[in-house]
Design an enzyme around this catalytic site. Sequence first.
Site, mmCIF file in Angstrom:
data_model
loop_
_atom_site.group_PDB
_atom_site.id
_atom_site.type_symbol
_atom_site.label_atom_id
_atom_site.label_comp_id
_atom_site.label_asym_id
_atom_site.label_seq_id
_atom_site.Cartn_x
_atom_site.Cartn_y
_atom_site.Cartn_z
ATOM 1 N N THR A 1 0.827 -1.207 0.000
ATOM 2 C CA THR A 1 0.000 0.000 0.000
ATOM 3 C C THR A 1 0.859 1.254 0.000
ATOM 4 O OG1 THR A 1 -1.689 -1.168 1.270
ATOM 5 C CG2 THR A 1 -1.816 1.231 1.240
ATOM 6 N N TYR B 1 -12.866 -4.179 -3.004
ATOM 7 C CA TYR B 1 -14.037 -3.798 -3.790
ATOM 8 C C TYR B 1 -15.008 -4.963 -3.997
ATOM 9 C CZ TYR B 1 -17.232 -1.755 -7.099
ATOM 10 O OH TYR B 1 -18.379 -1.314 -7.697
ATOM 11 N N TYR C 1 -2.468 -10.362 4.490
ATOM 12 C CA TYR C 1 -2.573 -8.945 4.858
ATOM 13 C C TYR C 1 -4.041 -8.593 5.054
ATOM 14 C CZ TYR C 1 -1.951 -3.835 4.349
ATOM 15 O OH TYR C 1 -1.953 -2.471 4.532
ATOM 16 N N ARG D 1 -9.424 -0.508 4.383
ATOM 17 C CA ARG D 1 -9.170 -0.229 2.966
ATOM 18 C C ARG D 1 -9.935 -1.172 2.041
ATOM 19 N NH1 ARG D 1 -4.924 3.018 1.125
ATOM 20 N NH2 ARG D 1 -3.655 3.937 2.763
ATOM 21 N N LYS E 1 -0.143 -10.033 8.521
ATOM 22 C CA LYS E 1 -0.002 -8.607 8.783
ATOM 23 C C LYS E 1 -1.383 -8.131 9.186
ATOM 24 C CE LYS E 1 0.924 -4.019 6.908
ATOM 25 N NZ LYS E 1 1.197 -3.181 5.704
ATOM 26 N N ILE F 1 5.113 -4.604 10.159
ATOM 27 C CA ILE F 1 5.355 -4.095 8.808
ATOM 28 C C ILE F 1 4.951 -2.630 8.863
ATOM 29 C CG2 ILE F 1 4.720 -4.251 6.379
ATOM 30 C CD1 ILE F 1 4.365 -7.260 6.789
#
Length: 296
Positions: free
Chosen positions: A48, A111, A137, A142, A165, A207
């Site tokens: 990201t 999405y 992740y 997001r 993560k 991270i």
Amino acid sequence: MKKKTVFKGIATALITPLDETGINYEQFGKLIDWQIEEKIDALVICGTTGEASTLSDAEHRAAITFAVQQAKGRVPIIAGTGSNDIEYAHDLTSFACEAGADAMLVVTPYYNKATQKGLTKMFTQIADKSTKPIILYNVPSRTGINIESATYEALAEHENIVGIKEANGNISKIVETMARVHGKLDLYSGNDDQIVPLMALGGVGCISVLSNIMPAQTREICTRFFKGDIAGSAEQQYKLYGITEALFCEVNPIPVKAAMAAMGFCKDYLRMPLTTIEDTNREKLISVMRAYGLIV
């Protein structure tokens, strides 16, 4: 048998230096070398913070290849290869494995989202095709989807899925997850303000966005913790809170890109729909950076 740990400590979710012509590889190389000189434990490329979502496919692959070659095995290179298109994720993961990346960071599909069944099938299929370890992740703010504890437990049985993560920010849910997968999956904080809390739950590091600008200081949080100096680790977490907060005054990676530009590492250039930091926030960020001795 316990799975091999990709890294322990701090991995920088590295920015990608960009300008109007594309990736600035001279700056990218200097940045990778500096991070390694500062004794960072690993580097995440095209995550990201690296603006992977607006890199072309060719740029994404070139950035991974360049980072592997620049690092020369000095630290693990973790390639961001997740996508909401599983065929593309398969292809990019295979490419990164062949390019020499040490592990993959695979984000939940964004999405289009997915059910937990869909997440299990998707991650399993990607892991089946990978020849390198995979770190899952989870960043629901997001992507709009959260990996549930039972899903982690099922995925933990795959030999190639080695870590998490975790950026869901919900400590109670993380406790639930670790009750199910501790000893099977390594836990990494995905939030710079939660490094100590997650290590207290059995985590092995973070991270980090903050370590782009303060790699040694961020790593000190983990170093103290691993030595048993929990109070000292917490004190370092507190000490860095002000700059951590400033780096998230706008959506990541807008502030960290501005900070890195102020330190001379890159141009303050982002691709749409990201725009440069608002003037009032820039002033606040620069003021905090001066207080921390990062710039004069």
